[in-house]
Design a protein around this motif. Structure first.
Motif, PDB file in Angstrom:
ATOM      1  N   MET A   1     -12.572   3.510 -20.370  1.00 14.83           N
ATOM      2  CA  MET A   1     -11.228   3.451 -19.796  1.00 14.83           C
ATOM      3  C   MET A   1     -11.058   4.495 -18.706  1.00 14.83           C
ATOM      4  SD  MET A   1      -8.299   2.243 -19.382  1.00 14.83           S
ATOM      5  CE  MET A   1      -8.641   0.885 -20.499  1.00 14.83           C
ATOM      6  N   ASP A   2     -11.605   5.674 -18.911  1.00 17.90           N
ATOM      7  CA  ASP A   2     -11.532   6.702 -17.870  1.00 17.90           C
ATOM      8  C   ASP A   2     -12.211   6.221 -16.590  1.00 17.90           C
ATOM      9  OD1 ASP A   2     -10.185   8.416 -19.550  1.00 17.90           O
ATOM     10  OD2 ASP A   2     -11.980   9.500 -20.185  1.00 17.90           O
TER      11      ASP A   2
ATOM     12  N   ILE B   1      -1.179   8.279 -19.084  1.00 17.50           N
ATOM     13  CA  ILE B   1      -1.852   7.684 -20.240  1.00 17.50           C
ATOM     14  C   ILE B   1      -1.615   8.491 -21.509  1.00 17.50           C
ATOM     15  CG2 ILE B   1      -4.083   6.949 -21.189  1.00 17.50           C
ATOM     16  CD1 ILE B   1      -5.109   6.718 -18.311  1.00 17.50           C
ATOM     17  N   THR B   2      -1.193   7.799 -22.539  1.00 19.30           N
ATOM     18  CA  THR B   2      -1.153   8.363 -23.886  1.00 19.30           C
ATOM     19  C   THR B   2      -2.314   7.749 -24.656  1.00 19.30           C
ATOM     20  OG1 THR B   2       1.257   8.617 -23.854  1.00 19.30           O
ATOM     21  CG2 THR B   2       0.174   8.579 -26.021  1.00 19.30           C
ATOM     22  N   SER B   3      -3.311   8.570 -25.000  1.00 18.41           N
ATOM     23  CA  SER B   3      -4.522   8.090 -25.660  1.00 18.41           C
ATOM     24  C   SER B   3      -4.633   8.719 -27.037  1.00 18.41           C
ATOM     25  CB  SER B   3      -5.752   8.445 -24.815  1.00 18.41           C
ATOM     26  OG  SER B   3      -6.942   8.020 -25.442  1.00 18.41           O
ATOM     27  N   THR B   4      -4.700   7.867 -28.079  1.00 17.50           N
ATOM     28  CA  THR B   4      -4.730   8.384 -29.446  1.00 17.50           C
ATOM     29  C   THR B   4      -5.278   7.327 -30.401  1.00 17.50           C
ATOM     30  OG1 THR B   4      -3.342   9.126 -31.307  1.00 17.50           O
ATOM     31  CG2 THR B   4      -2.323   7.685 -29.692  1.00 17.50           C
ATOM     32  N   PRO B   5      -5.989   7.751 -31.452  1.00 22.20           N
ATOM     33  CA  PRO B   5      -6.443   6.779 -32.455  1.00 22.20           C
ATOM     34  C   PRO B   5      -5.323   6.293 -33.363  1.00 22.20           C
ATOM     35  CG  PRO B   5      -7.125   8.994 -33.048  1.00 22.20           C
ATOM     36  CD  PRO B   5      -6.541   9.093 -31.669  1.00 22.20           C
ATOM     37  N   THR B   6      -4.165   6.920 -33.290  1.00 20.05           N
ATOM     38  CA  THR B   6      -3.015   6.508 -34.107  1.00 20.05           C
ATOM     39  C   THR B   6      -1.877   6.048 -33.214  1.00 20.05           C
ATOM     40  OG1 THR B   6      -2.246   8.819 -34.211  1.00 20.05           O
ATOM     41  CG2 THR B   6      -3.645   8.033 -36.015  1.00 20.05           C
ATOM     42  N   LEU B   7      -2.192   5.146 -32.309  1.00 21.03           N
ATOM     43  CA  LEU B   7      -1.192   4.680 -31.349  1.00 21.03           C
ATOM     44  C   LEU B   7       0.007   4.036 -32.035  1.00 21.03           C
ATOM     45  CD1 LEU B   7      -0.508   4.329 -28.327  1.00 21.03           C
ATOM     46  CD2 LEU B   7      -1.683   2.115 -28.418  1.00 21.03           C
ATOM     47  N   SER B   8      -0.213   3.398 -33.180  1.00 12.51           N
ATOM     48  CA  SER B   8       0.878   2.713 -33.873  1.00 12.51           C
ATOM     49  C   SER B   8       2.019   3.667 -34.210  1.00 12.51           C
ATOM     50  CB  SER B   8       0.373   2.041 -35.145  1.00 12.51           C
ATOM     51  OG  SER B   8      -0.149   2.993 -36.055  1.00 12.51           O
ATOM     52  N   THR B   9       1.707   4.923 -34.488  1.00  8.52           N
ATOM     53  CA  THR B   9       2.753   5.888 -34.846  1.00  8.52           C
ATOM     54  C   THR B   9       3.632   6.252 -33.657  1.00  8.52           C
ATOM     55  OG1 THR B   9       1.312   7.803 -34.431  1.00  8.52           O
ATOM     56  CG2 THR B   9       1.291   6.858 -36.656  1.00  8.52           C
TER      57      THR B   9
ATOM     58  N   ASN C   1      12.926   2.082 -20.475  1.00 12.39           N
ATOM     59  CA  ASN C   1      12.404   3.069 -19.533  1.00 12.39           C
ATOM     60  C   ASN C   1      11.351   3.962 -20.191  1.00 12.39           C
ATOM     61  OD1 ASN C   1      13.958   2.257 -17.352  1.00 12.39           O
ATOM     62  ND2 ASN C   1      15.658   3.602 -17.899  1.00 12.39           N
ATOM     63  N   ASP C   2      11.525   4.227 -21.474  1.00 11.75           N
ATOM     64  CA  ASP C   2      10.595   5.103 -22.184  1.00 11.75           C
ATOM     65  C   ASP C   2       9.360   4.355 -22.673  1.00 11.75           C
ATOM     66  OD1 ASP C   2       9.901   7.674 -23.453  1.00 11.75           O
ATOM     67  OD2 ASP C   2      10.228   6.583 -25.336  1.00 11.75           O
ATOM     68  N   MET C   3       9.423   3.030 -22.715  1.00 10.99           N
ATOM     69  CA  MET C   3       8.336   2.223 -23.247  1.00 10.99           C
ATOM     70  C   MET C   3       7.158   2.199 -22.274  1.00 10.99           C
ATOM     71  SD  MET C   3       7.421   0.645 -25.840  1.00 10.99           S
ATOM     72  CE  MET C   3       6.090  -0.418 -26.342  1.00 10.99           C
ATOM     73  N   PHE C   4       5.957   2.013 -22.807  1.00 10.61           N
ATOM     74  CA  PHE C   4       4.771   1.858 -21.966  1.00 10.61           C
ATOM     75  C   PHE C   4       4.886   0.597 -21.116  1.00 10.61           C
ATOM     76  CE2 PHE C   4       2.980   3.998 -25.825  1.00 10.61           C
ATOM     77  CZ  PHE C   4       2.688   5.215 -25.227  1.00 10.61           C
ATOM     78  N   ASP C   5       4.308   0.649 -19.909  1.00  7.81           N
ATOM     79  CA  ASP C   5       4.215  -0.562 -19.092  1.00  7.81           C
ATOM     80  C   ASP C   5       3.177  -1.515 -19.684  1.00  7.81           C
ATOM     81  OD1 ASP C   5       5.972  -0.010 -16.684  1.00  7.81           O
ATOM     82  OD2 ASP C   5       4.683   1.762 -16.663  1.00  7.81           O
ATOM     83  N   LEU C   6       2.039  -0.966 -20.105  1.00  6.99           N
ATOM     84  CA  LEU C   6       0.998  -1.764 -20.744  1.00  6.99           C
ATOM     85  C   LEU C   6       0.389  -0.948 -21.875  1.00  6.99           C
ATOM     86  CD1 LEU C   6      -2.243  -1.883 -18.531  1.00  6.99           C
ATOM     87  CD2 LEU C   6      -0.394  -0.244 -18.180  1.00  6.99           C
ATOM     88  N   PHE C   7      -0.054  -1.626 -22.916  1.00  3.39           N
ATOM     89  CA  PHE C   7      -0.609  -0.915 -24.065  1.00  3.39           C
ATOM     90  C   PHE C   7      -1.465  -1.862 -24.896  1.00  3.39           C
ATOM     91  CE2 PHE C   7       3.611  -2.449 -25.223  1.00  3.39           C
ATOM     92  CZ  PHE C   7       3.416  -3.067 -26.450  1.00  3.39           C
ATOM     93  N   ILE C   8      -2.391  -1.262 -25.636  1.00  2.60           N
ATOM     94  CA  ILE C   8      -3.156  -2.018 -26.615  1.00  2.60           C
ATOM     95  C   ILE C   8      -2.283  -2.142 -27.859  1.00  2.60           C
ATOM     96  CG2 ILE C   8      -5.185  -1.979 -28.117  1.00  2.60           C
ATOM     97  CD1 ILE C   8      -6.708  -0.613 -25.873  1.00  2.60           C
TER      98      ILE C   8
ATOM     99  N   LYS D   1       0.825  -1.203   0.000  1.00  6.58           N
ATOM    100  CA  LYS D   1       0.000   0.000   0.000  1.00  6.58           C
ATOM    101  C   LYS D   1       0.865   1.262   0.000  1.00  6.58           C
ATOM    102  CE  LYS D   1      -3.853  -2.024   2.633  1.00  6.58           C
ATOM    103  NZ  LYS D   1      -4.686  -1.904   3.867  1.00  6.58           N
ATOM    104  N   ASP D   2       2.114   1.113   0.430  1.00 10.32           N
ATOM    105  CA  ASP D   2       2.988   2.276   0.596  1.00 10.32           C
ATOM    106  C   ASP D   2       3.794   2.588  -0.662  1.00 10.32           C
ATOM    107  OD1 ASP D   2       2.169   2.454   3.256  1.00 10.32           O
ATOM    108  OD2 ASP D   2       3.710   1.018   3.885  1.00 10.32           O
ATOM    109  N   GLU D   3       4.086   1.588  -1.443  1.00  8.48           N
ATOM    110  CA  GLU D   3       4.960   1.778  -2.604  1.00  8.48           C
ATOM    111  C   GLU D   3       4.214   2.492  -3.729  1.00  8.48           C
ATOM    112  OE1 GLU D   3       8.148  -0.869  -5.145  1.00  8.48           O
ATOM    113  OE2 GLU D   3       6.387  -1.841  -4.302  1.00  8.48           O
ATOM    114  N   LYS D   4       4.722   3.648  -4.112  1.00  9.22           N
ATOM    115  CA  LYS D   4       4.113   4.434  -5.173  1.00  9.22           C
ATOM    116  C   LYS D   4       4.545   3.880  -6.541  1.00  9.22           C
ATOM    117  CE  LYS D   4       2.340   7.367  -2.230  1.00  9.22           C
ATOM    118  NZ  LYS D   4       0.875   7.405  -1.969  1.00  9.22           N
ATOM    119  N   VAL D   5       3.579   3.698  -7.403  1.00  9.51           N
ATOM    120  CA  VAL D   5       3.847   3.169  -8.735  1.00  9.51           C
ATOM    121  C   VAL D   5       3.109   4.011  -9.768  1.00  9.51           C
ATOM    122  CG1 VAL D   5       3.528   1.207 -10.300  1.00  9.51           C
ATOM    123  CG2 VAL D   5       4.211   0.802  -7.929  1.00  9.51           C
ATOM    124  N   THR D   6       3.779   4.343 -10.847  1.00  7.04           N
ATOM    125  CA  THR D   6       3.143   5.025 -11.973  1.00  7.04           C
ATOM    126  C   THR D   6       3.183   4.107 -13.183  1.00  7.04           C
ATOM    127  OG1 THR D   6       3.739   7.242 -11.204  1.00  7.04           O
ATOM    128  CG2 THR D   6       3.228   6.998 -13.544  1.00  7.04           C
ATOM    129  N   LEU D   7       2.011   3.800 -13.696  1.00 11.40           N
ATOM    130  CA  LEU D   7       1.907   2.931 -14.871  1.00 11.40           C
ATOM    131  C   LEU D   7       1.741   3.779 -16.118  1.00 11.40           C
ATOM    132  CD1 LEU D   7      -0.491   0.116 -13.587  1.00 11.40           C
ATOM    133  CD2 LEU D   7       2.007   0.074 -13.735  1.00 11.40           C
TER     134      LEU D   7
END
Length: 487
Positions: free
Chosen positions: A75-76, A93-101, A113-120, A55-61
């Motif tokens: 999703m919101d 969150i990076t939200s876009t209809p052109t995520l592939s780009t 480090n720059d890559m998303f932790d999770l993504f569609i 509960k104490d460890e801060k994480v940003t996804l």
């Protein structure tokens, strides 16, 4: 309700699920961002009892969200509910209809480090998902199947996912993603216009379907439109299902679908597939598709139906949500598939799938980030989120038991209701194009390029598909031989 349940049980489809080696131990990379996650020992009193995470460890996804026609309202809501329950977890969150780009340059840069932790996984390059999985870039999610759905003790995730979806998820050797939502696709239209014109909304045979298109054309309206920019809308959602209709009609479906799934024998030059392409070509020569179709994108083709310039559009059931701001008052979406034989009691196949709405997790990330990413994915099966997927996104929820409650069924949008209505009047069988393994060899990409270019050429009556199918088949067979898993 019986038909609703049957439909929901059938929404188990996939578009390109991933492969890779599941046996590697996950280790936090040496160059992990120290501001993202820490590994200090935690006091057992300060952990969440349902998952044992601190509960104490801060994480940003960091999330890459493909904001397609279904929007991001669901999703919101999911992020809001998760953050309220787990205040130590934040989202970038990076939200876009052109995520592939965005995804493809990140992957090419090789900066974990720059890559998303999770993504569609939305990519323009064919076989990219399989390549990532084979390279060991994706985190296995197999452990989620035996987890309880949040708030429903004893109800495992596996128990609410269909066998076909489960088999699809494991078909490459490990679970790279699990289905969150589904879709159906085919021909959508304005029921009011059909009523006004006296057009047949439920053709039961091939001849009746062709007669409908002839009548529409005689009335000065384009019979069928599709986005030539994304020409696969026409084949994937309509004409590719004809091969299965024909195989069912001639009693060879079980063998046909087995060979299709396993890449056994001819794939493009079967009699059934060649007949499907030839029918598309004949429609092109008859002028059933728009002039200049190659320049149309998906919203432009859908707008043609909203403006009554075209009668039918080949698209998915997300169209109602995607075009809601442009839909005129009184417009009511209807749905039909193509009956391929002249047996009025035939089975009509409808394309469906879940591949577009599922998350992958980047493997070379801190362990805590990956664990929290899995927790978030599991949280998406909460009924509140699944209901938002139905009501706000205009998609079919992945849970098999969604249809058990009529109140939840009522949350489905009109396009899904139209598909269900069609299913009550025809013998419908839902089908995905899932395969038992993926193709990544260059020859596969070359074959698909030939097919992609063929669609609009055939739909304008300019090119006989047979020679192209023969050429593409040779390339496809080379790819199959190269990519078939070695026993």
């Amino acid at each position: 309700m019986k038909n609703v349940t049957a439909l929901l049980l059938s929404l188990v489809m996939v578009a390109v699920l991933l492969a890779g080696c599941a046996g590697n131990k996950n280790k936090e990379p040496a160059n992990a961002d120290p501001g993202t996650s820490t590994t200090n020992p935690t006091n057992e009193a300060n952990v969440y009892p349902e998952n044992g995470l601190s509960k104490d460890e801060k994480v940003t996804l960091k999330m890459g969200f493909w904001e397609a026609g279904s929007g991001r309202t669901w999703m919101d809501l999911a992020v809001k509910k998760f953050s309220e329950k787990y205040p130590n977890v934040n989202f970038d969150i990076t939200s876009t209809p052109t995520l592939s780009t965005i995804l493809e340059p990140k992957i090419a840069a090789g900066d974990d480090n720059d890559m998303f932790d999770l993504f569609i996984p939305n990519f323009s390059a064919a076989g990219q998902l399989e390549r990532l999985a084979n390279a060991g870039k994706l985190e296995p999610q197999d452990d989620l199947w035996d987890r309880d759905i949040p708030g429903e003790t004893g109800k495992k995730l596996r128990s609410v996912i269909s066998d076909d979806a489960y088999d699809t998820s494991l078909s490459m050797g490990f679970t790279a993603r699990v289905p969150i939502a589904g879709y159906t696709a085919g021909l959508f239209y304005d029921q009011k216009l059909f009523d006004e014109k006296g057009w047949n909304k439920n053709p039961a045979t091939w001849d009746e379907f062709v007669a409908l298109l002839d009548q529409i054309k005689a009335d000065g309206i384009i019979p069928i439109t599709f986005p030539g920019v994304y020409a696969g809308y026409l084949t994937d959602y309509v004409f590719n299902t004809i091969q299965f209709d024909l195989a069912k009609a001639n009693g060879t479906f079980d063998t046909y679908i087995k060979n299709f799934r396993s890449f056994t024998g001819p794939q493009l030059t079967t009699a059934e597939n060649k007949e499907a392409w030839n029918r598309l070509y004949e429609f092109g020569k008859k002028g059933y598709f728009p002039a200049g179709v190659a320049a149309l994108n998906h919203t432009q083709s859908q707008m043609q139906v909203l403006q009554h310039k075209a009668a039918l559009v080949s698209t998915g059931d997300w169209v109602g949500n995607e075009m809601k701001e442009s839909t005129p008052e009184g417009f009511t979406w209807g749905f039909m598939a193509v009956p391929a034989s002249n047996d009025a009691n035939q089975t009509v196949f409808v394309n469906s799938g879940v591949g577009d709405t599922a998350f992958v997790i980047w493997k070379n990330k801190p362990d805590q980030n990956k664990k929290w990413a899995k927790e978030f994915i599991l949280s998406l099966y909460d009924f509140k989120i699944q209901e938002s997927i139905a009501a706000d996104a205009g998609a079919f929820p992945a849970r098999l038991d969604f249809g058990d409650d009529p109140a939840r069924i009522a949350k489905l949008q009109p396009t899904q209701a139209a598909v269900m209505e069609y299913a009550t009047k025809h013998k419908v069988q839902y089908i995905s194009y899932r395969r038992e393994f993926g193709l990544t060899s260059p020859e596969h990409g070359q074959a698909d390029k030939l097919l992609s270019e063929l669609i609009t050429a055939a739909a304008t009556g300019k090119k006989d598909p047979s020679p192209v199918l023969e050429e593409a088949e040779k390339l496809k067979q080379i790819a199959i031989e190269k990519d078939r898993p070695k026993k």
